[in-house]
Design a protein around this motif. Structure first.
Motif, short mmCIF file in Angstrom:
data_model
loop_
_atom_site.label_atom_id
_atom_site.label_comp_id
_atom_site.label_asym_id
_atom_site.label_seq_id
_atom_site.Cartn_x
_atom_site.Cartn_y
_atom_site.Cartn_z
N ASN A 423 35.18 62.71 68.10
CA ASN A 423 34.47 63.81 68.50
C ASN A 423 33.43 64.09 67.26
N GLU A 424 33.73 64.06 66.21
CA GLU A 424 33.04 64.51 65.05
C GLU A 424 32.04 63.41 64.75
N LEU A 425 32.53 62.24 64.90
CA LEU A 425 31.55 60.89 64.75
C LEU A 425 30.44 60.93 65.89
N LEU A 426 30.78 61.19 67.13
CA LEU A 426 29.93 61.53 68.12
C LEU A 426 28.76 62.53 67.83
N LEU A 427 29.36 63.48 67.31
CA LEU A 427 28.55 64.71 66.99
C LEU A 427 27.49 64.46 65.98
N LEU A 428 28.06 63.82 65.03
CA LEU A 428 27.18 63.34 63.65
C LEU A 428 26.01 62.35 64.21
N ASP A 429 26.36 61.51 65.03
CA ASP A 429 25.32 60.57 65.52
C ASP A 429 24.36 61.40 66.22
N TYR A 430 24.67 62.27 66.89
CA TYR A 430 23.81 63.05 67.77
C TYR A 430 22.82 63.78 66.93
N LEU A 431 23.37 64.63 66.11
CA LEU A 431 22.67 65.33 64.97
C LEU A 431 21.63 64.72 64.09
N LEU A 432 22.24 63.41 63.75
CA LEU A 432 21.20 62.65 63.04
C LEU A 432 20.03 62.19 63.63
N LYS A 433 20.21 61.94 64.93
CA LYS A 433 19.09 61.45 65.83
C LYS A 433 18.01 62.67 65.90
N GLN A 434 18.69 64.04 66.15
CA GLN A 434 17.72 65.02 66.30
C GLN A 434 17.29 65.61 64.90
N ALA A 435 17.83 64.99 63.68
CA ALA A 435 17.02 65.37 62.51
C ALA A 435 16.26 64.33 62.00
#
Length: 599
Positions: A423-435
């Motif tokens: 879950n943390e890895l999913l969140l990280l990838d999403y946030l990196l795309k948003q950033a």
């Protein structure tokens, strides 16, 4: 994407436990407890001394009766325990927790005979049960019973061990939690005038951009650990001594052997994890050397979570955090995200910061209902990742609950941590795309991921190195705080090398690690599970959505299969292959290379 507009969460929420019981005055609480005691007594009257004569069909019926009893006992114990975790200063909750624990222990003692009589069956009879078609859903459960057959004690001794736990090992563990919850910390005021005084708030200040604020917050918490250093060491020594006595009584070679057997991890795999991580301390030291150069100062143990940029990352409200997590999970799988949304809609989460609340975070699963998540949300990305982690546990148990009965609902610990890290890895990838257009946030996220990986691979395995020293020392006699302080300081110095200044106060930091009290050698499993989670995530990124069905089957398997076989079968990951460990370390090295290229 999940539509979460219906979730209005201006502030971190408190959980609603009414689907367990309404209050301590709820008449159902005592009625259910008394009924359960009678059910257990009836079961004992009906089957004690007769297990050897039962057919496979009758054994199936017995197992199902026992599962129903265990599930109801779980509801009864969860209610006061969850209230106490949310407020360890609640005397009524503590009293009710003790009362229910005493009653549940009595119920367990009534039913001990069944497990012991199964373990005492002759080999032929036991083999017949294992091969019976009606018992196939319980094959792994029976395998685990067989595994512990050499270590069983008589019913009378087993009952005594259970009763002793109320005033013995478990009582000391509870004493530590109670004592910690009563502690007051020196408040720390930040340059913008915010005053922090709870353990959760002070821990959050370790991410503050001001080095003096970080040091003061670090000192405030360690000051309490230092004041009670001898008490926490005494409790730890008592717990470790009790494990030693149990080992001697049952015939275990060591506490490590006992735990590895329960965890379904072979000692060669454990040693490979410990040796593999120790051989790459250079990764930890390389990262913190880079960080020290970027910040223009040598990193101290109070600075390991310091932000890289000069400007602080903006706060993240609870509403923003929840919306972000649901959006990230939705990109993976919409149904997965909808199950997560239910936790917020139905108030199965307690995220409010308040004095007396248990430190850290957890997911408490009540089989037959759902999970409850506890954390202290402090409006930062660290809290968001903690929420993602605990939600991973909650979703894992949601899939287990759909498919598994009670005895198959508890996954081995390496499997148990996979969904949380994933879950943390999913969140990280999403946030990196948003950033993409926010270099400061992007760097903060990459470095946070690196620090998380370094923690899981190296700090958690170092905790288990401390436990190896503790449980080895206990075979020679008792120890005091000086021994634990020196061991922890030395082990941490080995990890940090010249890259991090290990402050003198860090020697008492071990007392904050609840797992060394609750369950020995728990922390290496974070390392093992992280290694497996990285392998799973790399496969997901390689094959895309085709990975999801097998992954969901892995989650739904719960404790019904051997975890090494389940990993191979559903996601093609081999925990016993040294290349799997090497690949995780290589992933971290790759992140370091990416980071260094941007400096």
């Amino acid at each position: 994407m999940v539509q979460s507009a219906s979730i209005q969460l201006e502030n971190p929420q408190e959980w609603d436990l009414s689907d367990l019981y309404q209050s301590f005055d709820d008449p159902r609480l005592m009625q259910d407890l008394e009924a359960l005691q009678q059910t257990a007594a009836n079961f004992r009257d009906n089957y004690r001394g007769k297990v050897k004569d039962l057919s496979a069909e009758q054994v199936l019926d017995c197992l199902q009766q026992l599962e129903a009893i265990s599930q109801q006992a779980g509801f009864l114990y969860a209610f006061p325990a969850l209230i106490f975790a949310a407020d360890t200063r609640n005397a009524e909750a503590k009293q009710m927790q003790d009362k229910v624990m005493e009653a549940v222990t009595g119920i367990e003692n009534q039913l001990l005979f069944f497990d012991l009589e199964l373990k005492s069956l002759d080999d032929q009879k036991f083999a017949e049960l294992e091969s019976a078609s009606v018992l196939q859903p319980y094959q792994h459960y029976l395998y685990n019973i067989a595994k512990f057959r050499p270590y069983k004690l008589s019913e009378e001794v087993e009952q005594t061990r259970n009763q002793d736990s109320l005033t013995g090992r478990q009582a000391f563990i509870n004493l530590r939690s109670l004592h910690l919850g009563e502690q007051e910390y020196d408040p720390v005021t930040t340059p913008d005038g915010k005053t922090c005084s709870t353990e959760a708030e002070l821990s959050a200040l370790l991410f503050h951009p001001d080095r003096d604020v970080r040091y003061e917050a670090y000192q405030s918490v360690r000051k309490v650990m230092q004041q009670h250093n001898s008490l926490y060491a005494y409790i730890l020594n008592t717990v470790a001594q009790d494990h030693k006595l149990e080992n001697q009584m049952r015939g275990y070679e060591s506490t490590l052997q006992k735990q590895l057997l329960a965890d379904e991890v072979s000692e060669p795999v454990f040693r490979a994890i410990m040796d593999g991580t120790k051989s790459r301390f250079d990764l930890w030291q390389r990262y913190y050397t880079l960080k020290g150069k970027a910040l223009g100062q040598k990193i101290r143990t109070c600075d390991v979570y310091a932000p890289w940029g000069n400007d602080p990352v903006p706060p993240l409200s609870y509403q923003q955090g929840v919306d972000t997590l649901l959006a990230a999970l939705s990109q993976f799988d919409v149904n997965y995200a909808r199950r997560a949304e239910e936790f917020f809609l139905k108030n199965w989460v307690d995220a409010k910061v308040r004095p007396g609340k248990r430190g850290g975070a957890f997911c408490w699963y009540a089989h037959g209902k759902h999970s409850y998540l506890l954390l202290s949300y402090t409006e930062d990305y660290n809290s968001l990742f903690t929420l993602a982690h605990e939600m991973g546990h909650g979703l894992h148990f949601a899939w287990i609950g759909d498919r598994q009965s009670y005895f198959n609902s508890n996954p081995p610990m390496v499997l148990a941590e996979i969904a949380s890290t994933f879950n943390e890895l999913l969140l990280l990838d999403y946030l990196l795309k948003q950033a993409e257009d926010n270099p400061q946030l992007k760097q903060a996220l990459i470095t946070r991921q690196l620090e998380d990986q370094l923690n899981l691979l190296f700090r958690q395995s170092t905790v288990s190195r401390l436990e190896l020293a503790i449980h080895d020392r206990v075979t020679q006699g008792s120890f005091d705080q000086s021994f634990v302080n020196e061991q922890w300081q030395s082990l941490y110095q080995d990890l940090c090398g010249e890259a991090v200044e290990v402050l003198p106060e860090h020697q008492v930091d071990w007392a904050r690690i609840g797992h060394i009290y609750f369950k020995p050698f728990y922390c290496y499993q974070y390392t093992a599970s992280n290694i497996v989670s990285l392998a799973c995530y790399q496969k997901y990124r390689e094959v895309g959505k085709d990975f999801i069905p097998g992954y969901m089957e892995l989650l739904a398997a719960g404790g019904s299969l051997d975890q090494v076989k389940a990993l191979r079968q559903y996601v093609d990951v081999d925990l016993e292959n040294p290349a799997t460990i090497a690949a995780a370390l290589k992933y971290v090295e790759g992140l370091l290379d990416q980071l260094q290229a941007t400096l």
